[in-house]
Design a protein around this motif. Structure first.
Motif, PDB file in Angstrom:
ATOM      1  N   VAL A 143       3.463  30.434  38.858  1.00 47.97           N
ATOM      2  CA  VAL A 143       3.182  30.761  37.201  1.00 47.97           C
ATOM      3  C   VAL A 143       2.626  29.293  36.981  1.00 47.97           C
ATOM      4  CG1 VAL A 143       5.351  30.017  35.848  1.00 47.97           C
ATOM      5  CG2 VAL A 143       5.265  31.187  37.667  1.00 47.97           C
ATOM      6  N   LEU A 144       2.521  28.836  35.167  1.00 45.85           N
ATOM      7  CA  LEU A 144       1.958  28.130  35.336  1.00 45.85           C
ATOM      8  C   LEU A 144       2.273  27.523  34.257  1.00 45.85           C
ATOM      9  CD1 LEU A 144      -0.586  26.108  35.856  1.00 45.85           C
ATOM     10  CD2 LEU A 144      -2.341  27.542  33.760  1.00 45.85           C
ATOM     11  N   LEU A 145       2.661  26.030  33.898  1.00 43.39           N
ATOM     12  CA  LEU A 145       4.284  25.442  32.662  1.00 43.39           C
ATOM     13  C   LEU A 145       2.793  24.518  32.341  1.00 43.39           C
ATOM     14  CD1 LEU A 145       7.059  24.784  35.059  1.00 43.39           C
ATOM     15  CD2 LEU A 145       6.755  27.019  33.980  1.00 43.39           C
ATOM     16  N   THR A 146       3.017  24.482  31.072  1.00 49.10           N
ATOM     17  CA  THR A 146       2.473  23.343  29.512  1.00 49.10           C
ATOM     18  C   THR A 146       3.814  21.830  29.766  1.00 49.10           C
ATOM     19  OG1 THR A 146       1.074  25.376  29.170  1.00 49.10           O
ATOM     20  CG2 THR A 146       1.812  22.708  27.903  1.00 49.10           C
ATOM     21  N   VAL A 147       3.578  21.288  30.246  1.00 44.64           N
ATOM     22  CA  VAL A 147       3.933  19.982  29.824  1.00 44.64           C
ATOM     23  C   VAL A 147       3.628  18.836  28.363  1.00 44.64           C
ATOM     24  CG1 VAL A 147       5.235  18.308  30.969  1.00 44.64           C
ATOM     25  CG2 VAL A 147       4.388  19.577  31.791  1.00 44.64           C
ATOM     26  N   ASP A 148       4.930  18.918  27.466  1.00 47.00           N
ATOM     27  CA  ASP A 148       4.798  17.681  26.492  1.00 47.00           C
ATOM     28  C   ASP A 148       5.030  17.532  26.211  1.00 47.00           C
ATOM     29  OD1 ASP A 148       4.510  17.638  23.742  1.00 47.00           O
ATOM     30  OD2 ASP A 148       6.146  19.222  22.594  1.00 47.00           O
ATOM     31  N   ALA A 149       3.967  15.819  26.923  1.00 47.86           N
ATOM     32  CA  ALA A 149       3.669  14.995  27.263  1.00 47.86           C
ATOM     33  C   ALA A 149       3.744  14.017  26.263  1.00 47.86           C
ATOM     34  CB  ALA A 149       2.578  14.268  28.317  1.00 47.86           C
ATOM     35  N   ALA A 150       3.400  14.548  25.562  1.00 50.50           N
ATOM     36  CA  ALA A 150       3.292  14.079  23.984  1.00 50.50           C
ATOM     37  C   ALA A 150       4.583  13.534  23.639  1.00 50.50           C
ATOM     38  CB  ALA A 150       2.308  14.110  22.519  1.00 50.50           C
ATOM     39  N   ALA A 151       5.199  14.436  23.810  1.00 49.05           N
ATOM     40  CA  ALA A 151       6.878  14.612  23.007  1.00 49.05           C
ATOM     41  C   ALA A 151       7.733  13.512  24.545  1.00 49.05           C
ATOM     42  CB  ALA A 151       7.409  15.855  23.191  1.00 49.05           C
ATOM     43  N   MET A 152       7.656  14.205  25.524  1.00 49.09           N
ATOM     44  CA  MET A 152       8.393  12.995  26.704  1.00 49.09           C
ATOM     45  C   MET A 152       7.803  11.875  26.599  1.00 49.09           C
ATOM     46  SD  MET A 152       7.628  15.309  30.089  1.00 49.09           S
ATOM     47  CE  MET A 152       8.072  14.267  30.865  1.00 49.09           C
ATOM     48  N   SER A 153       6.240  11.519  25.784  1.00 48.59           N
ATOM     49  CA  SER A 153       6.349   9.948  26.248  1.00 48.59           C
ATOM     50  C   SER A 153       6.576   8.965  25.292  1.00 48.59           C
ATOM     51  CB  SER A 153       4.858   9.837  25.592  1.00 48.59           C
ATOM     52  OG  SER A 153       4.185   8.745  25.730  1.00 48.59           O
ATOM     53  N   ARG A 154       7.230   9.589  23.477  1.00 47.14           N
ATOM     54  CA  ARG A 154       7.471   9.005  22.862  1.00 47.14           C
ATOM     55  C   ARG A 154       9.009   8.843  22.892  1.00 47.14           C
ATOM     56  NH1 ARG A 154       4.060  13.263  19.776  1.00 47.14           N
ATOM     57  NH2 ARG A 154       5.795  14.786  19.653  1.00 47.14           N
ATOM     58  N   ALA A 155      10.064  10.175  23.590  1.00 47.70           N
ATOM     59  CA  ALA A 155      10.778   9.857  24.104  1.00 47.70           C
ATOM     60  C   ALA A 155      11.146   9.236  24.797  1.00 47.70           C
ATOM     61  CB  ALA A 155      11.140  11.270  24.593  1.00 47.70           C
ATOM     62  N   GLY A 156      10.046   8.430  25.304  1.00 46.57           N
ATOM     63  CA  GLY A 156      10.614   7.184  26.234  1.00 46.57           C
ATOM     64  C   GLY A 156       9.815   7.341  27.830  1.00 46.57           C
ATOM     65  N   HIS A 157       9.820   8.554  27.806  1.00 50.36           N
ATOM     66  CA  HIS A 157       9.224   9.008  29.634  1.00 50.36           C
ATOM     67  C   HIS A 157       7.907   7.860  29.986  1.00 50.36           C
ATOM     68  CE1 HIS A 157      12.382  11.914  30.696  1.00 50.36           C
ATOM     69  NE2 HIS A 157      12.195  12.171  29.212  1.00 50.36           N
ATOM     70  N   VAL A 158       8.131   7.706  30.924  1.00 48.59           N
ATOM     71  CA  VAL A 158       7.247   6.537  31.776  1.00 48.59           C
ATOM     72  C   VAL A 158       6.058   7.726  32.485  1.00 48.59           C
ATOM     73  CG1 VAL A 158       6.035   4.895  32.872  1.00 48.59           C
ATOM     74  CG2 VAL A 158       7.897   4.745  31.483  1.00 48.59           C
ATOM     75  N   PHE A 159       4.476   7.310  32.160  1.00 47.02           N
ATOM     76  CA  PHE A 159       4.045   8.355  33.157  1.00 47.02           C
ATOM     77  C   PHE A 159       2.629   7.397  34.022  1.00 47.02           C
ATOM     78  CE2 PHE A 159       4.397  12.947  31.053  1.00 47.02           C
ATOM     79  CZ  PHE A 159       4.667  12.510  30.867  1.00 47.02           C
ATOM     80  N   TYR A 160       2.351   7.771  34.782  1.00 46.89           N
ATOM     81  CA  TYR A 160       1.273   7.158  35.848  1.00 46.89           C
ATOM     82  C   TYR A 160       0.177   7.910  36.154  1.00 46.89           C
ATOM     83  CZ  TYR A 160       5.532   4.181  36.113  1.00 46.89           C
ATOM     84  OH  TYR A 160       6.194   3.815  36.297  1.00 46.89           O
ATOM     85  N   ARG A 161      -1.577   7.334  36.119  1.00 43.19           N
ATOM     86  CA  ARG A 161      -2.259   8.107  37.255  1.00 43.19           C
ATOM     87  C   ARG A 161      -2.731   7.707  38.208  1.00 43.19           C
ATOM     88  NH1 ARG A 161      -6.890   7.957  36.471  1.00 43.19           N
ATOM     89  NH2 ARG A 161      -8.169  10.624  36.120  1.00 43.19           N
ATOM     90  N   SER A 162      -2.529   8.364  39.122  1.00 43.46           N
ATOM     91  CA  SER A 162      -2.544   8.026  40.438  1.00 43.46           C
ATOM     92  C   SER A 162      -4.329   7.647  40.378  1.00 43.46           C
ATOM     93  CB  SER A 162      -2.500   8.916  41.251  1.00 43.46           C
ATOM     94  OG  SER A 162      -3.531  10.066  41.498  1.00 43.46           O
ATOM     95  N   ALA A 163      -4.711   7.104  41.603  1.00 44.47           N
ATOM     96  CA  ALA A 163      -6.333   7.294  41.760  1.00 44.47           C
ATOM     97  C   ALA A 163      -7.003   8.335  41.254  1.00 44.47           C
ATOM     98  CB  ALA A 163      -6.392   5.984  43.168  1.00 44.47           C
ATOM     99  N   ASN A 164      -6.187   9.355  42.203  1.00 45.78           N
ATOM    100  CA  ASN A 164      -7.048  10.688  41.516  1.00 45.78           C
ATOM    101  C   ASN A 164      -6.414  11.593  40.750  1.00 45.78           C
ATOM    102  OD1 ASN A 164      -4.357  11.066  42.980  1.00 45.78           O
ATOM    103  ND2 ASN A 164      -5.243  12.592  44.650  1.00 45.78           N
ATOM    104  N   GLY A 165      -6.435  10.820  39.921  1.00 54.74           N
ATOM    105  CA  GLY A 165      -6.261  12.231  38.310  1.00 54.74           C
ATOM    106  C   GLY A 165      -4.701  12.917  38.126  1.00 54.74           C
TER     107      GLY A 165
END
Ligand code: HQG
Length: 181
Positions: A143-165
């Motif tokens: 099952v493939l899920l698409t995450v609306d990361a832009a909206a999450m970011s606007r809502a204050g969710h924090v994202f990190y990118r690990s060294a391997n992407g």
């Protein structure tokens, strides 16, 4: 080293560096680093084999670096269950991220969103192909899920990118998920 041996060794190293260092007498520092020589001794493996796994790893699971004290250390780039602070700075994510999983998890994910389980974060992929590979580990239909990361970011969710992407975040509430295909 043939591919199978390499995969097996990579899994043992993942286990040692992410989950059970103490079982083989290792004590990673707060950021997850252990001296390379200590890992070699604890796992009874050769430096050449370790280097081959680090360099040849499909997903760059491991990082090696020399500290200011001259000692070379290794850590897993992500995926720990032991408490570590990877020291990653929050980053603005791409508008969309992807998560591949098994069909059996879908109802629960629809109800509660993506949870990090035993890991420190929910793991999200930057592209569909990677997400598909991650989901295929479950063995059944993906099952493939698409995450609306832009909206999450606007809502204050924090994202990190690990060294391997891999993109990391604390949780993905159901409202930000859509199912493809
Ligand atoms: C699922 C591998 C039910 C989630 C990969 C996943 C990745 C839920 C499983 C990295 C749920 C956790 C991480 C909910 C999430 N209800 N199931 N509410 N929320 N799940 O292995 O993302 O080889 O901990 O969909 O390539 O599959 O380790 O996470 O199926 O980058 O380097 O719970 O692990 O990298 O499984 O994979 P995991 P993941 P490595």
């Amino acid at each position: 080293m043939d591919h199978r041996t390499m995969v097996r060794l990579s899994k043992r190293m993942s286990r040692a560096l992410r989950h059970e260092p103490h079982r083989i007498g290792l004590t990673p520092d707060g950021a997850g680093w252990v001296p390379v020589d200590d890992l070699l001794a604890a796992m009874r493996i050769d430096r050449a084999d370790l280097d081959a796994v680090v360099a040849g790893n499909d997903k760059q699971r491991f990082a090696v670096r020399r500290g200011p004290d001259g000692i070379e250390r290794i850590r897993a780039n992500q995926g720990h269950t032991i408490p570590v602070d990877l020291g990653l700075a929050p980053q603005s994510p791409p508008d969309r991220l992807y998560h591949g999983t098994g069909a059996a998890a879908l109802d629960s994910i629809r109800a509660t969103g993506l949870n990090r389980g035993g890991r420190h974060h929910v793991h999200l992929s930057p592209d569909v192909d990677t997400a598909h590979r991650v989901g295929a580990r479950r063995g059944g239909p993906v099952v493939l899920l698409t995450v609306d990361a832009a909206a999450m970011s606007r809502a204050g969710h924090v994202f990190y990118r690990s060294a391997n992407g891999v993109w990391l975040t604390d949780e993905v509430p159901p409202a930000y998920l859509t199912q493809d295909g």
